[in-house]
Enzyme design. Sequence first.
Site, PDB file in Angstrom:
ATOM      1  N   GLU A  53       0.806  -1.227   0.000  1.00 53.69           N
ATOM      2  CA  GLU A  53       0.000   0.000   0.000  1.00 53.69           C
ATOM      3  C   GLU A  53       0.840   1.279   0.000  1.00 53.69           C
ATOM      4  OE1 GLU A  53      -0.565  -2.616   1.928  1.00 53.69           O
ATOM      5  OE2 GLU A  53      -2.662  -3.208   1.747  1.00 53.69           O
ATOM      6  N   PHE A 115     -11.634  -7.227  13.600  1.00 50.11           N
ATOM      7  CA  PHE A 115     -10.571  -7.715  12.713  1.00 50.11           C
ATOM      8  C   PHE A 115     -10.209  -6.645  11.684  1.00 50.11           C
ATOM      9  CE2 PHE A 115      -9.300  -9.977   8.769  1.00 50.11           C
ATOM     10  CZ  PHE A 115      -8.071 -10.398   9.225  1.00 50.11           C
ATOM     11  N   GLN A 116      -8.935  -6.391  11.536  1.00 48.81           N
ATOM     12  CA  GLN A 116      -8.400  -5.374  10.627  1.00 48.81           C
ATOM     13  C   GLN A 116      -8.987  -3.993  10.883  1.00 48.81           C
ATOM     14  OE1 GLN A 116      -8.431  -6.910   6.538  1.00 48.81           O
ATOM     15  NE2 GLN A 116      -6.382  -7.737   6.924  1.00 48.81           N
ATOM     16  N   LYS A 165     -17.561  -0.479   5.818  1.00 47.13           N
ATOM     17  CA  LYS A 165     -18.076  -1.428   4.838  1.00 47.13           C
ATOM     18  C   LYS A 165     -19.601  -1.325   4.680  1.00 47.13           C
ATOM     19  CE  LYS A 165     -17.403  -6.179   3.356  1.00 47.13           C
ATOM     20  NZ  LYS A 165     -16.899  -7.517   3.707  1.00 47.13           N
ATOM     21  N   MET A 483      24.747   8.071   1.934  1.00 47.19           N
ATOM     22  CA  MET A 483      24.619   9.329   2.665  1.00 47.19           C
ATOM     23  C   MET A 483      24.841   9.107   4.151  1.00 47.19           C
ATOM     24  SD  MET A 483      24.392  12.417   1.875  1.00 47.19           S
ATOM     25  CE  MET A 483      23.435  13.059   0.511  1.00 47.19           C
TER      26      MET A 483
END
Lengths: 586, 168
Positions: A53, A115-116, A165, A483
């Site tokens: 993502e 959940f999630q 949802k 760097m």
Amino acid sequence: MATEPITGADIVIRALVDQGVEVIFGYPGGAVLPLYDALFKQNQIRHILVRHEQAAVHAAEGYARSTGKVGVVLVTSGPGATNAVTGLTDALMDSVPVVCLTGQVPTHLIGNDAFQEADTTGITRPVTKHNYLVKSITDLSRVVHEAFHVARSGRPGPVVVDLPKDIQQAKHEYANHANQRHRSYNPQVKPDRALIERAVEMMAQAQRPLFYIGGGVVNSGPAASQMLTELVRLTGFPCTQTLMGLGAFPASDPLSLGMVGMHGMYESNHAMHDCDLMINIGARFDDRVTGRLTAFSPGSKKIHVDIDPSSINKNIHVDLAIVGDVGHVVEDMLRVWKARQAKPNGKALAGWWDQISKWRARECLRYRPSDEVIKPQYALQRLYDAVKGRDFYITTEVGQHQMWAAQFIKFEKPNHWLTSGGLGTMGYGLPAAIGVQIAHPEALVIDVAGEASILMNIQEMSTAAQYRLPVKIFIMNNRWMGMVRQWQELLHGGRYSESYSDALPDFVKLADAFGWTGLRATKPAEMDDIIKTMIETPGPVIVDVAVDEKENCFPMIPSGSAHNEMLLGPEDQRESPISEEGMVLV
Amino acid sequence: MQQQIERHTISVMVDNEAGVLARVIGLFSGRGYNIESLTVAEVDAQRHFSRITIVTSGTPMIIEQIKNQLRRLVPVHRVSDLTIDGPSLERELILVKVNGTGEKRVESLRIADIFRARVVDSTIESFVFEMTGSTEKLNAFINLMQPLGLVEVSRTGVVAIARGSEAI
């Protein structure tokens, strides 16, 4: 505009279509299944499936910055949203318009540790320009349209819309709110005319003027760049660019001094230090540019043009602040300059340019060439030589290679240089290149990378393979987090704590594994052929360039130092240890 | 560059929507600004406006930053700096619980009377006083109650409004 009730997911798709969205970058999951189902049933919006993502957001940034449109992201709840956070922060810091749709657990489960589930609006509040949790289907179409307005107007930035949802499944009529005026958010774009008059007056009187231009010019659109170029040429003033502003003024123009800041040009930084009038257009006096604040351009009057009032007087006190969109401001400046038949102070300006030529004569980008090892600077010079006639886009990761790319690749137009400036996100370049290539299928898109950075989003090779995107990755492989190593050398007595890139993959074999073409260069003499092959190979190509492991990035303003205390090369480095004050800074 | 630290009272009109207070507080904590006091309540139910009053301190440059950062928040309608925009009034309300018997109890009543505090609850050995006033006046009252058996304080934080006919 009463219509049949449709599902929330369909409302979102309708709103995206009405906003002119053609592409979204995303990754499915449980809480966005209704949206993915709605996507499946339509053919106006193309979905690009990324492999992580974070990469979805960077790809959307690449798409946005190379087109000027809003980039759109679709991810699921919980880990989908938290993975997107780095990308959102990157977009916030670099003012990139992105709308990120996140799935959320159904409203009745919010707060239940479902959940999630994650508190997405809570987590993303400080890293977005604005965010929404849609709790009622009646708000949905308004919120989606508003999100686009907020993302693209004023100082652009990322906006999150969190979509439970059950809202995606509920039914309601769709209404197009595309042109609705917002009741509290209305950023000022037109400048105050009196301030423009004063600015022009100051410009006409200046003896050692300097344009200091930044990403705001690019964000304002190509027309703003054109008008600014006209203004700079009309005045004959020198013009320096920030990392984000590269391309906003043609690099080949003799009035261009190149990049300013920590690894900017010697002439730019000295001009910044010694000028008597600084005209900041769309830059924000970032700490990479100012160096030590108390020693920053001590003798100059400063004009600051910015669309975001909170950028003004944040780090540096300015004498004249103009709030407005760069395009409008520069257009007005041009008009007033012409109407007054203003003339720059020719004699003083000639003297100023004499001084600048002396700084230029130091040739601050000079390096010791070699026939044995590939100098990173040489690799980029050869790359630039090979691409300069073409329609090319460069993205970068973060580190030494990024600064070298900024120094050695010249941009004539805005929107062709994409790099993570504010946040400094390793792993930005490959997904950003994918976003650019989606928007410009015919263009040559090259991610100039380091071997460490590229591994941070290496999984996106799979995305490029899936969509047959001919992106090129040009790895400047010095086997070090360069760097980090450079700073350890400068500040920590050469104790190279954890900065060696051990156990690197064989990038040529890796290319093969992903269905890419892999090339390797180990000798300077091979560079031109390898670059030519890279460009001519039709699909995605990874080029592993074994560069000098010891090379450091110069010139450099050591942290805590002033613009006129630049190090030009390793010889200077030994002479000037960094103060304790400077060590604290990053 | 050394600037004096100043105390400012800032009024912020916002849409009364979920998360708006978190945006304001997050801005202050995220950017390291001070909050000396913060109050919030809906003030216009029809238009769903809430008013946030913040007392903060910082250099003039920081105060300017705070106001600009607040204005940047999408649900913010208006930001006004009551400290510099003209004369203004500031009030705070406290409830103070004082336990005591005998002379101390009588003395606490006497002082409450001087400060025009009201008794809003009483038992044989305790009072709850209610008082409004400026922050300084409330502090003075609390200090005097300390040796007289003060056990608990609850205060609202500052609310403020500009003097005169103009509305923000």
